[in-house]
Design a protein around this motif. Structure first.
Motif, PDB file in Angstrom:
ATOM      1  N   UNK A  32      45.629  46.785  41.512  1.00 15.46           N
ATOM      2  CA  UNK A  32      44.700  45.655  41.443  1.00 15.46           C
ATOM      3  C   UNK A  32      45.243  44.489  42.264  1.00 15.46           C
ATOM      4  N   UNK A  33      46.544  44.245  42.145  1.00 21.44           N
ATOM      5  CA  UNK A  33      47.181  43.169  42.930  1.00 21.44           C
ATOM      6  C   UNK A  33      47.057  43.470  44.427  1.00 21.44           C
ATOM      7  N   UNK A  34      47.298  44.721  44.798  1.00 16.09           N
ATOM      8  CA  UNK A  34      47.211  45.114  46.215  1.00 16.09           C
ATOM      9  C   UNK A  34      45.810  44.834  46.764  1.00 16.09           C
ATOM     10  N   UNK A  35      44.806  45.060  45.929  1.00 16.91           N
ATOM     11  CA  UNK A  35      43.427  44.852  46.386  1.00 16.91           C
ATOM     12  C   UNK A  35      42.941  43.407  46.259  1.00 16.91           C
ATOM     13  N   UNK A  36      43.771  42.562  45.655  1.00 15.75           N
ATOM     14  CA  UNK A  36      43.407  41.147  45.514  1.00 15.75           C
ATOM     15  C   UNK A  36      43.420  40.441  46.859  1.00 15.75           C
TER      16      UNK A  36
END
Lengths: 199, 199
Positions: A32-36
């Motif tokens: 999720x962080x990577x896609x933020x």
């Protein structure tokens, strides 16, 4: 085995270290962080650092605050005769949210636990006693958890204050409101019977 | 209503924005950060920033990597005839973990979803087709999720490649329909690879 590049593995490990976050959830959160957006991730990281920079303990009650004395301790519309003793700042918030308590607080930051090597001097009991000498407190409500450690802590404080004119009370045990009697555990049910009140 | 100081409220909000983290869990996580050592909190924040700095997409297969071309694409011991098409990098990892697939991958970064306004041009389908013109691929295994969107994407790619000498296969049933690929256990996923069928 892991097919993750080091920076992702590291973030997964960091998430997995949080309470209640398993390996799979940690992966989901890391991705999720990577896609933020970059800015969102920076805001998140900054929020973590900011909380560590700003949060400290109230010098009086040991609640968390960003000042020297917390908002509750500086609120002079509260009842100076009452102090509610809790284990953690989150317990304090839970009680505040009831809007039923209008006294002050004292946060112990733990409970006595011989099993874990936590004695009375490891939590803020000494600070409570010192505080009581200057305060006009007439009642201490001990709202530690209904666990072995919470009960031991309650008993310890109650013994310390025996002989003074401060009355020591404990939160009532009983069946949770809206709860189902048949699902209540036996100890709770026994406590509820023992503490029954006249209608 | 909130009894939190701004820096704590902000951190709770950040946690609550993560998938699967409710308000209560977000509070628990924020307080966990507050109780962390300074160095641990810095390490956590740094891991978030680091992942955003380093992670990019492989220029060939669009898997996540910290280089230009990912480790899988540069691994020349793999079967050059096979490409497995997945929706997300996490699906790729799930398939890698079965140790049953030895070809290369192509990560679409999504699936066709008219409902959400995601068309074929919004995911890496064009890049797959371009790649196939240079590659010696003889089989495409479409491992999109067994959802409406995943099936639509599989059908779309299969139609695009009709008439070429590339055979298009789909993971066998064995993955529970309506389930999520990344949560499938490795045996089920291995069975699904083994039993793949021509579309």
């Amino acid at each position: 085995m892991s097919k993750f590049i080091p920076s992702i593995s590291r973030l997964i490990d960091e998430f997995a270290r949080l309470p209640g976050v398993g390996k799979k959830s940690a992966q989901r959160l890391a991705f999720h962080i990577i896609n933020m957006d970059q800015s969102q991730a920076v805001a998140f990281a900054e929020a973590i650092l900011d909380v560590k920079r700003k949060v400290k303990y109230c010098e009086k009650c040991f609640n968390i605050t960003d000042q020297d004395i917390c908002d509750i301790c500086t609120d002079n519309k509260r009842d100076t005769h009452l102090i509610c003793v809790v284990e953690t700042p989150r317990d304090l918030i839970a009680i505040e949210n009831t809007k039923e308590f209008h006294g002050y607080y004292h946060v112990l930051h733990g409970a006595i636990s011989p099993m874990e090597g936590i004695g009375p001097n490891d939590i803020k009991i000494k600070e409570l006693i010192i505080r009581l000498q200057n305060d006009e407190t007439s009642e201490i409500i001990i709202a530690t958890n209904p666990s072995i450690e919470g009960e031991a802590t309650a008993m310890y404080i109650s013994k310390l204050l025996k002989g003074t004119d401060i009355s020591v009370t404990r939160l009532a045990h009983g069946i949770p409101v809206g709860g189902d009697l048949e699902y209540a555990d036996e100890v709770t049910l026994a406590k509820a019977i023992e503490g029954r009140r006249t209608l």
